[in-house]
Scaffold this motif. Structure first.
Motif, PDB file in Angstrom:
ATOM      1  N   GLU A 147       0.822  -1.321   0.177  1.00 55.71           N
ATOM      2  CA  GLU A 147      -0.029  -0.256  -0.222  1.00 55.71           C
ATOM      3  C   GLU A 147       0.733   1.211  -0.034  1.00 55.71           C
ATOM      4  O   GLU A 147       2.528   1.577   0.831  1.00 55.71           O
ATOM      5  N   PRO A 148       0.612   2.145  -1.062  1.00 53.11           N
ATOM      6  CA  PRO A 148       1.092   3.796  -1.153  1.00 53.11           C
ATOM      7  C   PRO A 148       0.965   4.488   0.536  1.00 53.11           C
ATOM      8  O   PRO A 148       0.253   4.468   0.385  1.00 53.11           O
ATOM      9  N   VAL A 149       1.900   4.883   0.980  1.00 49.41           N
ATOM     10  CA  VAL A 149       1.647   5.201   2.559  1.00 49.41           C
ATOM     11  C   VAL A 149       2.425   6.616   2.189  1.00 49.41           C
ATOM     12  O   VAL A 149       1.959   7.474   3.088  1.00 49.41           O
ATOM     13  N   GLN A 203      -1.226  16.085  -7.212  1.00 46.28           N
ATOM     14  CA  GLN A 203      -0.578  14.683  -7.322  1.00 46.28           C
ATOM     15  C   GLN A 203      -0.643  13.545  -5.807  1.00 46.28           C
ATOM     16  O   GLN A 203      -0.466  12.279  -6.616  1.00 46.28           O
ATOM     17  N   SER A 204      -0.103  14.186  -5.098  1.00 46.04           N
ATOM     18  CA  SER A 204      -0.332  13.362  -4.146  1.00 46.04           C
ATOM     19  C   SER A 204      -1.306  12.102  -4.029  1.00 46.04           C
ATOM     20  O   SER A 204      -1.193  11.283  -3.773  1.00 46.04           O
ATOM     21  N   ALA A 205      -2.270  13.231  -4.148  1.00 49.10           N
ATOM     22  CA  ALA A 205      -3.636  12.541  -3.746  1.00 49.10           C
ATOM     23  C   ALA A 205      -3.855  11.117  -5.094  1.00 49.10           C
ATOM     24  O   ALA A 205      -4.197  10.169  -4.490  1.00 49.10           O
ATOM     25  N   GLU A 206      -3.367  11.400  -5.897  1.00 50.34           N
ATOM     26  CA  GLU A 206      -3.398   9.859  -6.687  1.00 50.34           C
ATOM     27  C   GLU A 206      -2.483   8.850  -6.511  1.00 50.34           C
ATOM     28  O   GLU A 206      -2.769   7.605  -6.870  1.00 50.34           O
ATOM     29  N   LEU A 207      -1.266   9.486  -6.387  1.00 55.55           N
ATOM     30  CA  LEU A 207      -0.158   8.380  -5.937  1.00 55.55           C
ATOM     31  C   LEU A 207      -0.428   7.877  -4.481  1.00 55.55           C
ATOM     32  O   LEU A 207       0.278   6.445  -4.236  1.00 55.55           O
TER      33      LEU A 207
END
Length: 250
Positions: A147-149, A203-207
């Motif tokens: 999971e990207p954290v 950007q951060s929301a997508e990543l």
């Protein structure tokens, strides 16, 4: 009676440094100059006492303080060693994010960008450079159990990391700090962090797989090597949906 402002003030008295602190400074200088590399055993307290013409107690006090600062590691029955980022325990010294259930999870660093850019005034100030000086910008995702954290933007003093490429960052399963230490001879000794809550941008929301405007934890870190020299400044956006930031005090 007022002092004449045109008269020079009396110079400050030299600051007294305890003997063990002087020995500590000598040892740090030896580490900085590469006399002992990360993971190497340093001479025994007795050998160092002879070398510096002091008592073993003085050397022990210097080493105790360096061990408390994670510069050295004592190993029962084996001796004292230079701390290294290759030690798995060092990973959690600089990453304080913990899963809500408290269980350790597989962590993978996923770099996806590495380019040389001109330092902005903010980056230059953090790294002790001039605006416009070259720095390396690394972008990466840190995944916990897939999971990207964490989304990191990492700025590095370019002169210390000549030859760093995205391919090199992606090679192997070492932590970034372990790579910097082993391949470039740059060891992160300590760091200062500033934390604040921010809203996720597009950007951060997508990543990170969150909604635009969702709350994230912004962690701005300046990391220092020997001599209190700043070599890294990073902006990390942490998703705390299933994790929390832990800091042990005391």
């Amino acid at each position: 009676m007022t002092r004449d402002a045109s008269r020079p003030s009396r110079p400050a008295s030299p600051t007294f440094s305890p003997l063990y602190r002087q020995i500590k400074d000598f040892l740090i200088r030896s580490l900085e100059q590469g006399e002992w590399g990360p993971g190497d055993a340093i001479p025994s307290e007795g050998e160092l006492a002879v070398r510096f013409s002091v008592s073993q107690g003085t050397v022990r006090k210097a080493i105790d303080e360096m061990a408390a600062e994670n510069l050295l590691v004592r190993r029962q029955g084996k001796g004292t060693f230079v701390a290294t980022h290759s030690d798995p325990r060092s990973f959690y010294r600089f990453l304080r994010l913990v899963p809500d259930n408290g269980k350790a999870m597989p962590t993978v660093s996923d770099p996806f960008y590495c380019e040389s850019i001109a330092a902005t005034p903010e980056v230059a100030a953090a790294l002790g450079l001039k605006a416009g000086d070259r720095v390396l910008l690394v972008k990466r995702l840190l995944r916990f159990d897939g999971e990207p954290v964490v989304f990191d933007e990492i700025y590095l003093a370019a002169d210390l990391f000549d030859g760093l490429t995205l391919e090199r960052l992606r090679g192997g399963d070492r932590s970034l700090y372990s790579l910097f230490e082993s391949d470039f001879g740059v060891r992160m000794i300590n760091a200062e962090e500033h934390l604040r809550a921010v809203a996720a941008d597009a950007q951060s929301a997508e990543l990170l797989g969150v909604g635009s405007g969702d709350p994230l934890l912004l962690v701005e870190r300046t990391a220092y090597t020997y001599g209190n020299k700043p070599v890294e400044w990073r902006r990390g956006l942490y998703c705390t949906r299933h994790h929390y930031y832990r800091n042990d005090l005391g």
